[in-house]
Enzyme design. Structure first.
Site, short mmCIF file in Angstrom:
data_model
loop_
_atom_site.label_atom_id
_atom_site.label_comp_id
_atom_site.label_asym_id
_atom_site.label_seq_id
_atom_site.Cartn_x
_atom_site.Cartn_y
_atom_site.Cartn_z
CG LEU A 54 -23.58 -16.66 42.99
CD1 LEU A 54 -23.21 -15.45 43.84
CD2 LEU A 54 -22.53 -17.75 43.17
CB CYS A 55 -30.07 -18.27 44.33
SG CYS A 55 -30.27 -17.32 42.86
CB THR A 56 -29.05 -22.57 40.86
OG1 THR A 56 -30.05 -21.79 40.24
CG2 THR A 56 -29.21 -24.03 40.45
#
Lengths: 455, 191
Positions: free
Chosen positions: A216-218
């Site tokens: 998700l952080c990507t």
């Protein structure tokens, strides 16, 4: 240009069946041991065999046509979907004017129009909506599905009909064979599942590669591909903007919204390649379907179905893989069963007195030579009879401990229950999940007959 | 190998009789709930849970539906000490092939949890493996509160503050947990 429906008249009846009749009326060296070639064999298949096709999409259309042209006359097809314009390139039974109609109904109608004498009953519903007994009327279930979940469900239903004798040998007449086809782009598989004899779907489920999931952080911080931008719009941006409104992948407006958000994000990060069809592909996890892969896999499946009922050749043992990406490669691998499989395995036979309480049953598992299971939690068809942990569930199930198992299992003489706990394996205690066949001593055989089929 | 001796050609005729019997005996049979292998595996995971002291679990749908449940984490150390953070778990029938879907119900000022409750935890997405279980996920979530990290940000601003000014980050976390504004965002009290 001529309309696609204005085709040459269908072949006359004897012409259509010539090759099939040769196959079914000649002996051979590669036939099944029980094969009895006969000119009437095709009629018998047509009269007495009922086949269910699960799925009326890319594979389903091919399967219905192939089975109808292989002598099967009683077919049912089940599919919950309606026709989308994007299906038309390969789901050849459908036309532009069919968009929005149920796939099962249109597919059944089209094949019946083209192949005389074939009766196809459509079921426009979810596979879970049917009673389990519905699935028991078919001699073979052929699967043309695109999800692990749906395969797993049908597999558990079909394996649920399987019964074992007291020596843990499968009882042949209770085995419901499945032929499973699957395609992904240029690759595909066809397999024959004979519950109790060959591995079931669940025995080898670990072989499926995991779905690719981006961190998700990507997505939120460092998108690098068009797919990252689409997943950002789908998984993060949608909820941010539409609080509480669930995203619906089949809603064109929703999809359009995701597409335009993804496009904006791609521009922001200088990424190219976001298109509407890629958006659909990423969000719905679609891999481009290749019509000829479906045709090849379906042909293999229909042939396996024909071999199963006629014995005109030996069945594939038991997993055929096809790869048309680099050259053409077909290979058959013999997978092996998981003897401890919760779905198709025999489980451990346990005999109980009707007076034995759940607590006594749990103690007995500790001493049972095949199990040596301590701290067992017990569940029966979705009913958690006892949970060792967490405390909140232990409290909710504790009162069952003093109740006789026979009563908890509603007076059935023969039932399947699942237990989990620490079982001994090679001298070590390992966390295990086991299937048990519980037989109550001294309960009439008649009631056994009533309950085993549905267990 | 005899694959299909029960249905060899010679028995085709028997099928018809057999079918009549079946349809007669099938009438009036109660439908049976099919339990997926995933559900059984989840039951096992739950029955073997070894929860950290600061974590509690509840099952809103009762003892027979464990596929959705909630946990509350009350960190006993670090920036988030004495706060109370709820998470919902949704487990699909394809579990453990598919990871559980986890959302944070409490609005939290955290670099790895966004304001919609999305959680950036590797084992919930790219690093999920079927050998992992519910316990692993719960430990992973606990770790997020003791070791929030600025390298995998979902809340970009919070991550920048943690990286550049840990003292201010600590103050922001306190303010958010006590119920108040951090920047433009209001955080309801959760301590």
């Amino acid at each position: 240009m001529a309309s696609p429906d204005a085709e040459a008249p269908p072949p006359t009846e004897p012409e259509r069946w010539r090759d099939l009749d040769i196959l079914l009326s000649r002996p051979g060296n590669l036939v099944h041991a029980t094969f009895q070639p006969s000119p009437g064999l095709r009629d018998d298949i047509g009269s007495f065999v009922e086949v269910l096709v699960v799925g009326a999409g890319g594979l389903g259309c091919e399967l219905l046509k192939d089975l109808a042209l292989s002598g099967f006359k009683n077919l049912h097809v089940i599919d919950m979907d309606t026709i989308d314009v994007s299906n038309l390139n390969r789901q050849f039974l459908f036309r532009v004017q069919d968009v929005g109609k149920p796939k099962a109904e249109v597919a059944a109608k089209r094949v019946m129009e083209r192949v005389s004498g074939v009766n196809i009953v459509p079921h426009f519903c979810r596979i879970e909506d049917k009673e389990l007994e519905f699935y028991n009327q078919f001699q073979i279930i052929v699967l043309g599905l695109d999800s692990i979940e749906a395969r797993s469900y049908i597999n558990s239903v079909a394996c649920g009909f399987l019964e074992y004798d007291s020596d843990d040998k499968p009882i042949p007449k209770t085995a419901k064979p499945m032929v499973d086809g699957g395609t992904e782009g240029f690759k595909g598989h066809a397999r024959v599942i004979m519950p109790g004899t060959t591995p079931c779907f669940e025995c080898n489920i670990w072989l499926f590669p995991p779905q690719v999931k981006f961190p998700l952080c990507t997505l939120a911080e460092t998108p690098r591909t068009a797919a990252h931008c689409i997943e950002y719009a789908h998984l993060i941006k949608w909820d941010e903007v539409h609080t509480g409104k669930p995203f619906d992948a089949d809603n064109a407006e929703h999809m359009q919204w995701i597409y335009s958000e993804a496009l904006q994000r791609a521009e922001l990060f200088g990424i190219s390649g976001v298109t509407y069809s890629l958006t659909q592909g990423v969000v719905k996890n679609i891999i481009p379907a290749i019509a000829s892969t479906n045709a090849i896999i379906s042909a293999a499946c229909a042939l396996e179905a024909l071999k199963l009922v006629s014995g005109c050749s030996k069945s594939v043992l038991n997993y055929l893989t096809y790869n048309g990406l680099v050259g053409t490669h077909i290979k058959v691998t013999e997978f092996v069963r998981d003897t401890d499989c919760l779905v198709c395995g025999p489980g451990t036979l346990i005999e109980l007195d009707t007076s034995s309480t759940l607590s006594e049953f749990i103690k007995m598992l500790e001493k049972h030579p095949k199990l040596l299971m301590s701290k067992a939690s017990v569940t029966h068809e979705g009913n958690n009879l006892y949970m060792q942990s967490p405390e909140v569930l232990e409290q909710m199930t504790r009162q069952n401990l003093s109740i006789p198992m026979f009563e908890l299992l509603k007076g059935a003489s023969f039932v399947t229950v699942h237990v989990s706990g620490m079982a001994e394996s090679n001298g070590n205690k390992v966390s295990s999940l086991r299937k048990l066949r519980v037989l109550f001593k001294g309960v009439e055989e008649a009631s056994k007959m009533d309950t085993t089929e549905s267990s | 190998m005899q694959l299909f001796s029960s249905l060899k050609m010679i028995n085709l005729f028997k099928i018809k009789d057999q079918k009549k019997e079946e349809s007669a005996s099938a009438a009036g049979k109660a439908p049976v709930k099919k339990q997926s292998a995933g559900e059984l595996r989840l039951n096992k995971d739950i029955s073997e849970l070894n929860l950290p002291k600061n974590t509690s679990i509840s099952f809103p749908n009762g003892k027979d539906d464990l596929m959705s449940f909630e946990i509350v984490i009350r960190p006993d150390e670090g920036y988030y000490m004495s706060g109370s953070f709820g998470f919902t778990f949704q487990v699909s029938p394809s579990y453990p092939h598919e990871p559980p879907k986890v959302k944070c119900k409490t609005k939290v000022y955290h670099p790895n949890i966004d304001l919609e409750g999305n959680v950036c935890l590797n084992i919930l997405r790219e690093d999920w493996k079927p050998v992992l279980n519910i316990n692993t996920v719960i430990y992973g979530l606990n770790l997020l509160f003791t070791q929030p990290n600025d390298e995998d940000p979902l809340n970009h601003e919070a991550a920048a503050v943690l990286r550049d000014n840990p003292k201010m980050f600590e103050a922001n976390v306190r303010r958010a947990m006590a119920g108040g504004y951090v920047g433009q965002h209001y955080f309801p009290r959760c301590a």
